[in-house]
Design an enzyme around this catalytic site. Structure first.
Site, PDB file in Angstrom:
ATOM      1  CB  CYS A   3       1.206  -1.233  -3.589  1.00 21.86           C
ATOM      2  SG  CYS A   3       1.322  -2.749  -2.607  1.00 21.86           S
ATOM      3  CB  CYS A   6       4.662  -0.657  -1.904  1.00 18.06           C
ATOM      4  SG  CYS A   6       5.086  -2.038  -3.001  1.00 18.06           S
ATOM      5  CG  HIS A  45       4.190  -4.550  -6.077  1.00 18.35           C
ATOM      6  ND1 HIS A  45       3.238  -4.301  -5.100  1.00 18.35           N
ATOM      7  CD2 HIS A  45       3.509  -4.969  -7.163  1.00 18.35           C
ATOM      8  CE1 HIS A  45       2.040  -4.538  -5.594  1.00 18.35           C
ATOM      9  NE2 HIS A  45       2.178  -4.948  -6.842  1.00 18.35           N
ATOM     10  CG  ASN A  86      -6.218 -15.317   1.985  1.00 19.34           C
ATOM     11  OD1 ASN A  86      -6.373 -16.519   2.181  1.00 19.34           O
ATOM     12  ND2 ASN A  86      -6.421 -14.418   2.936  1.00 19.34           N
ATOM     13  N   GLY A  92      -9.708 -14.859  -1.568  1.00 17.55           N
ATOM     14  CA  GLY A  92      -9.980 -13.857  -0.524  1.00 17.55           C
ATOM     15  C   GLY A  92      -8.894 -12.804  -0.395  1.00 17.55           C
ATOM     16  CG  HIS A  99      -0.517 -10.497   2.148  1.00 17.44           C
ATOM     17  ND1 HIS A  99      -0.987  -9.958   0.974  1.00 17.44           N
ATOM     18  CD2 HIS A  99      -1.614 -10.911   2.829  1.00 17.44           C
ATOM     19  CE1 HIS A  99      -2.307 -10.041   0.954  1.00 17.44           C
ATOM     20  NE2 HIS A  99      -2.716 -10.626   2.061  1.00 17.44           N
ATOM     21  CG  HIS A 101      -2.960 -13.677   6.531  1.00 20.11           C
ATOM     22  ND1 HIS A 101      -3.594 -12.540   6.997  1.00 20.11           N
ATOM     23  CD2 HIS A 101      -3.187 -13.681   5.192  1.00 20.11           C
ATOM     24  CE1 HIS A 101      -4.181 -11.913   5.994  1.00 20.11           C
ATOM     25  NE2 HIS A 101      -3.948 -12.583   4.890  1.00 20.11           N
TER      26      HIS A 101
END
Ligand code: 5GP
Ligand code: ZN
Length: 113
Positions: A3, A6, A45, A86, A92, A99, A101
Site C-alpha cells: 500500500c 502505508c 490501513h 473519493n 475516483g 484519505h 484531500h
C-alpha cells in the site's frame, strides 16, 4: 502489505510532511490540483470509506480534529478550503488507503464535476 500510503506513513516512500500526530499523517499531494493540496491519512490501513467501522472511526475523528490546524499551517483558514474523500471507482479513488484531500488557495465551483 503493498500500500503506497502505508509506505509513506512508514517513511519507506518519501513525502513532504505537513502535519503528524499519533493517528494522522498529512503530506503534500504529488500532483496538486490547487495551490495548497494536502492528503490526510489515518495511520492504520483502512481501504476506503466503505471500511469505516465503529472500531476505527476514531481515526476519522482524529483526521477532522486535525483539519483546522492543517488549514492554519497552509494559510487557508480565512479564505476557506475544500475537503474531499473519493471512494471506489465511481468516486475516483486511485489509492486504496482511506484519505481526505484538503485543497485551498483558489475558489472551487459547486456542484463538483
Ligand atoms: P485519490 O485519487 O485516490 O482520491 O487520491 C490519491 C492522491 O494521491 C492523488 O491526488 C495523487 O496525486 C496522490 N498521490 C499518488 N501517488 C503519490 C505519491 O507517491 N506521493 C504523494 N505525495 N501523493 C501521491
Ligand atoms: Zn495502507
Amino acid at each position: 502489505m503493498d500500500c503506497l500510503f502505508c509506505k509513506i506513513i512508514a517513511g519507506e516512500v518519501p513525502s513532504s510532511k505537513v502535519y503528524e500526530d499519533d493517528m494522522v499523517y498529512a503530506f503534500r499531494d504529488i500532483a496538486p490540483t490547487a495551490p495548497e493540496h494536502v492528503v490526510i491519512v489515518p495511520k492504520t490501513h483502512i481501504a476506503s470509506a466503505n471500511e469505516i467501522t465503529a472500531d476505527n472511526v476514531k481515526y476519522v475523528t482524529a483526521i477532522w480534529k486535525a483539519i483546522p490546524g492543517i488549514a492554519k499551517i497552509l494559510g487557508v483558514s480565512e479564505n476557506g478550503y475544500r475537503v474531499v474523500n473519493n471512494c471506489g471507482a465511481d468516486g475516483g479513488q486511485t489509492v486504496n488507503h482511506l484519505h481526505f484531500h484538503l485543497m485551498g488557495g483558489r475558489e472551487f465551483g459547486w456542484p463538483a464535476g
